[in-house]
Design a protein around this motif. Structure first.
Motif, PDB file in Angstrom:
ATOM      1  N   ARG A 100       2.192   1.736  -3.438  1.00 37.07           N
ATOM      2  CA  ARG A 100       1.175   2.301  -4.329  1.00 37.07           C
ATOM      3  C   ARG A 100       1.020   3.803  -4.099  1.00 37.07           C
ATOM      4  O   ARG A 100       0.878   4.570  -5.043  1.00 37.07           O
ATOM      5  N   GLU A 101       1.077   4.200  -2.817  1.00 38.72           N
ATOM      6  CA  GLU A 101       0.928   5.612  -2.472  1.00 38.72           C
ATOM      7  C   GLU A 101       2.100   6.439  -2.986  1.00 38.72           C
ATOM      8  O   GLU A 101       1.923   7.528  -3.530  1.00 38.72           O
ATOM      9  N   LEU A 102       3.303   5.901  -2.831  1.00 40.37           N
ATOM     10  CA  LEU A 102       4.503   6.617  -3.260  1.00 40.37           C
ATOM     11  C   LEU A 102       4.819   6.407  -4.734  1.00 40.37           C
ATOM     12  O   LEU A 102       5.634   7.119  -5.305  1.00 40.37           O
ATOM     13  N   ASN A 103       4.197   5.362  -5.322  1.00 43.37           N
ATOM     14  CA  ASN A 103       4.402   5.026  -6.733  1.00 43.37           C
ATOM     15  C   ASN A 103       5.880   4.805  -7.050  1.00 43.37           C
ATOM     16  O   ASN A 103       6.402   5.319  -8.028  1.00 43.37           O
ATOM     17  N   CYS A 104       6.542   4.032  -6.172  1.00 45.98           N
ATOM     18  CA  CYS A 104       7.970   3.761  -6.336  1.00 45.98           C
ATOM     19  C   CYS A 104       8.242   2.731  -7.427  1.00 45.98           C
ATOM     20  O   CYS A 104       9.158   2.894  -8.218  1.00 45.98           O
ATOM     21  N   PHE A 105       7.467   1.654  -7.423  1.00 46.38           N
ATOM     22  CA  PHE A 105       7.690   0.568  -8.364  1.00 46.38           C
ATOM     23  C   PHE A 105       6.439   0.368  -9.196  1.00 46.38           C
ATOM     24  O   PHE A 105       5.336   0.710  -8.791  1.00 46.38           O
ATOM     25  N   ALA A 106       6.607  -0.230 -10.354  1.00 48.00           N
ATOM     26  CA  ALA A 106       5.544  -0.329 -11.344  1.00 48.00           C
ATOM     27  C   ALA A 106       4.282  -1.018 -10.824  1.00 48.00           C
ATOM     28  O   ALA A 106       3.182  -0.529 -11.023  1.00 48.00           O
ATOM     29  N   ASP A 107       4.430  -2.159 -10.157  1.00 47.59           N
ATOM     30  CA  ASP A 107       3.239  -2.887  -9.720  1.00 47.59           C
ATOM     31  C   ASP A 107       3.561  -3.789  -8.544  1.00 47.59           C
ATOM     32  O   ASP A 107       4.709  -3.901  -8.110  1.00 47.59           O
ATOM     33  N   ASP A 108       2.528  -4.448  -8.033  1.00 43.82           N
ATOM     34  CA  ASP A 108       2.684  -5.309  -6.866  1.00 43.82           C
ATOM     35  C   ASP A 108       3.625  -6.480  -7.133  1.00 43.82           C
ATOM     36  O   ASP A 108       4.355  -6.907  -6.239  1.00 43.82           O
TER      37      ASP A 108
ATOM     38  N   ALA B  76       0.836  -1.206   0.000  1.00 40.30           N
ATOM     39  CA  ALA B  76       0.000   0.000   0.000  1.00 40.30           C
ATOM     40  C   ALA B  76       0.871   1.256   0.000  1.00 40.30           C
ATOM     41  O   ALA B  76       0.584   2.224  -0.710  1.00 40.30           O
ATOM     42  N   GLU B  77       1.955   1.217   0.776  1.00 40.42           N
ATOM     43  CA  GLU B  77       2.870   2.363   0.795  1.00 40.42           C
ATOM     44  C   GLU B  77       3.516   2.553  -0.568  1.00 40.42           C
ATOM     45  O   GLU B  77       3.666   3.678  -1.044  1.00 40.42           O
TER      46      GLU B  77
END
Length: 84
Positions: free
Chosen positions: A38-46, A35-36
């Motif tokens: 996704r919020e920070l948009n650090c890496f492309a996907d899960d 979730a973090e």
């Protein structure tokens, strides 16, 4: 088993699927870091996050084994009672 013998290497990128059993606490921790991300948009996907977590854990465990092997084979890693 060598990579050539691995029946799971049918994927185009030669990755092997891995299943991990998590208890409730670890599943919660995993969801929190995802979730973090996704919020920070650090890496492309899960999937990228899960791969990174696994590779980091594998690397850390290899380092632990390396240090244990070094301690078991070095004079510094033995007790005084074992030395004459």
């Amino acid at each position: 088993m060598s990579a050539a013998d691995n029946p799971f290497l049918f994927e185009p990128d030669n990755r092997t699927p891995v299943t991990v059993m998590l208890d409730r606490t670890d599943a919660t921790r995993l969801e929190a870091v995802m979730a973090e991300n996704r919020e920070l948009n650090c890496f492309a996907d899960d999937e990228v996050v899960c791969d990174l977590i696994f590779k980091t854990g594998l690397h850390c465990f290899e380092e632990v084994l390396k240090r244990m092997r070094t301690a078991a084979t070095s004079p510094e890693g033995t007790s005084h009672a074992e030395h004459p």
